[in-house]
Design a protein around this motif. Structure first.
Motif, mmCIF file in Angstrom:
data_model
loop_
_atom_site.group_PDB
_atom_site.id
_atom_site.type_symbol
_atom_site.label_atom_id
_atom_site.label_comp_id
_atom_site.label_asym_id
_atom_site.label_seq_id
_atom_site.Cartn_x
_atom_site.Cartn_y
_atom_site.Cartn_z
ATOM 1 N N UNK A 13 29.462 -30.609 28.396
ATOM 2 C CA UNK A 13 28.449 -30.875 29.428
ATOM 3 C C UNK A 13 28.958 -30.684 30.851
ATOM 4 N N UNK A 14 30.060 -29.977 31.025
ATOM 5 C CA UNK A 14 30.546 -29.706 32.383
ATOM 6 C C UNK A 14 29.590 -28.819 33.155
ATOM 7 N N UNK A 22 22.314 -33.391 29.719
ATOM 8 C CA UNK A 22 22.840 -34.702 30.111
ATOM 9 C C UNK A 22 22.044 -35.286 31.282
ATOM 10 N N UNK A 23 21.773 -34.481 32.293
ATOM 11 C CA UNK A 23 21.036 -34.954 33.469
ATOM 12 C C UNK A 23 19.608 -35.337 33.079
ATOM 13 N N UNK A 24 18.981 -34.531 32.220
ATOM 14 C CA UNK A 24 17.615 -34.859 31.776
ATOM 15 C C UNK A 24 17.588 -36.187 31.034
ATOM 16 N N UNK A 25 18.550 -36.413 30.127
ATOM 17 C CA UNK A 25 18.602 -37.690 29.409
ATOM 18 C C UNK A 25 18.869 -38.840 30.381
ATOM 19 N N UNK A 26 19.665 -38.578 31.408
ATOM 20 C CA UNK A 26 19.877 -39.588 32.437
ATOM 21 C C UNK A 26 18.587 -39.957 33.146
ATOM 22 N N UNK A 31 22.395 -43.993 28.972
ATOM 23 C CA UNK A 31 23.825 -43.927 29.239
ATOM 24 C C UNK A 31 24.328 -42.677 28.535
ATOM 25 N N UNK A 32 24.908 -41.766 29.277
ATOM 26 C CA UNK A 32 25.303 -40.473 28.721
ATOM 27 C C UNK A 32 26.814 -40.278 28.863
ATOM 28 N N UNK A 33 27.489 -40.140 27.737
ATOM 29 C CA UNK A 33 28.899 -39.778 27.735
ATOM 30 C C UNK A 33 28.970 -38.266 27.862
ATOM 31 N N UNK A 34 29.542 -37.823 28.954
ATOM 32 C CA UNK A 34 29.606 -36.404 29.311
ATOM 33 C C UNK A 34 30.982 -35.883 28.930
ATOM 34 N N UNK A 49 32.150 -29.593 36.482
ATOM 35 C CA UNK A 49 33.131 -30.526 35.924
ATOM 36 C C UNK A 49 32.405 -31.670 35.240
ATOM 37 N N UNK A 50 33.138 -32.408 34.401
ATOM 38 C CA UNK A 50 32.532 -33.564 33.738
ATOM 39 C C UNK A 50 32.176 -34.636 34.759
ATOM 40 N N UNK A 51 32.956 -34.748 35.821
ATOM 41 C CA UNK A 51 32.692 -35.773 36.835
ATOM 42 C C UNK A 51 31.430 -35.454 37.637
ATOM 43 N N UNK A 52 31.257 -34.191 37.975
ATOM 44 C CA UNK A 52 30.066 -33.798 38.719
ATOM 45 C C UNK A 52 28.811 -34.036 37.883
ATOM 46 N N UNK A 53 28.879 -33.689 36.589
ATOM 47 C CA UNK A 53 27.716 -33.909 35.722
ATOM 48 C C UNK A 53 27.426 -35.394 35.580
ATOM 49 N N UNK A 54 28.470 -36.194 35.353
ATOM 50 C CA UNK A 54 28.268 -37.638 35.195
ATOM 51 C C UNK A 54 27.632 -38.238 36.445
ATOM 52 N N UNK A 55 28.046 -37.763 37.601
ATOM 53 C CA UNK A 55 27.457 -38.250 38.855
ATOM 54 C C UNK A 55 25.980 -37.876 38.936
#
Length: 289
Positions: A13-14, A22-26, A31-34, A49-55
């Motif tokens: 999901x990077x 991931x963003x849509x589910x957010x 709670x989405x583990x990326x 990156x995984x951090x950018x997606x998680x943000x």
């Protein structure tokens, strides 16, 4: 302390489809583990990156949790699921999207004229999807409910980029079909579904289209956003009749119409069934156990 939000894992999901899902589910409060390997820009030839997606997941209204995972490494995959079990105590949705896409995959030439490493998409794609599902299934079976999704494409039934790509897509479609049989026999409401995505408006594809517009002109007006499939997955998860779809390979664009999920400009993406006269292969009911 467990989170009351629905818990999802989106692998790979990077960037690309995984990031959008991931963003849509957010946006639906999950709670989405990326997961992915990219921790900083430059780790891959395409940004993300995984951090950018998680943000982005968190900004959309969910809770993004970045976890660096190489899905070809079983130890790292095991640690991911142990972390989810420890932190959340449950798993509601697993999206198997991780895939090793070599930059030379769409290059001209026969498969033997391209790097052998292109075949890694069968390993980090089919096998990694099996491994993640193998670890997710016990949690979902204990809950008595869950959804395992494989991201796929019509290349499962027609030539697209060569045999490695086709084997990956056909393989995940078949895994969804057979996993559904085992879940049904176990008497639990855990569904396994494979979703054919359309051509996605990702950075990778948009760059390809810009570099050879005459080669990709047939895609004009047909692209799906990377987020579209995520909204379809959420609609599937919330569908009281989800188990009737378990084991099927569905066309995302058609599920959008079914659930009233629109995409770019409030429109429904076109279905490959009409565009290219393709349909998922039939799974026969005969069973050997």
């Amino acid at each position: 302390m467990t989170d009351l939000r629905p818990v999802a894992i989106v692998t790979g999901a990077s960037r690309g489809a995984g990031r959008g899902i991931a963003v849509a589910l957010g946006s639906h409060g999950c709670t989405v583990y990326v997961t992915g390997r990219s921790q900083k820009e430059g780790d891959a030839s395409v940004s993300g990156t995984i951090y950018a997606t998680a943000e982005e997941v968190t900004k959309a209204g969910g809770k993004g949790v970045p976890v660096r995972v190489d899905h070809s490494d079983d130890g790292q995959v095991a640690a991911l699921f142990e972390q989810v079990a420890r932190e959340q105590g449950r798993l509601d949705i697993l999206v198997n999207n991780a895939c090793a896409i070599h930059d030379m995959l769409p290059a001209p030439g026969a498969f033997w004229e391209k790097p052998r490493e292109i075949g890694e998409m069968i390993n980090v794609g089919v096998k990694s999807g099996f491994d993640a599902s193998w670890r997710a299934a016990p949690m979902m079976v204990r809950q008595g409910k869950g959804l395992i999704v494989f991201t796929s494409a019509p290349g499962a039934v027609h030539y697209c980029f060569g045999p490695a790509y086709g084997a990956h897509k056909a393989g995940v479609d078949k895994m969804a079909a057979d996993m559904a049989v085992d879940f049904k026999d176990a008497g639990v409401d855990v569904a396994a579904v494979s979703i054919w995505m359309g051509s996605l408006a990702t950075e990778r594809l948009l760059n390809l289209m810009a570099s050879a517009p005459e080669h990709f002109e047939h895609l004009a007006g047909t692209l799906e956003s990377p987020e579209f499939t995520g909204h379809v997955i959420w609609a599937l998860y919330k569908d009281p009749a989800l188990m009737a779809l378990s084991g099927q390979t569905v066309i995302g664009a058609e599920m959008g119409v079914k659930y009233g999920v629109t995409d770019i400009g409030g429109k429904y993406p076109p279905s490959v069934r009409e565009l290219h006269h393709c349909a998922p292969r039939e799974q026969y009911p005969y069973k050997v156990k």
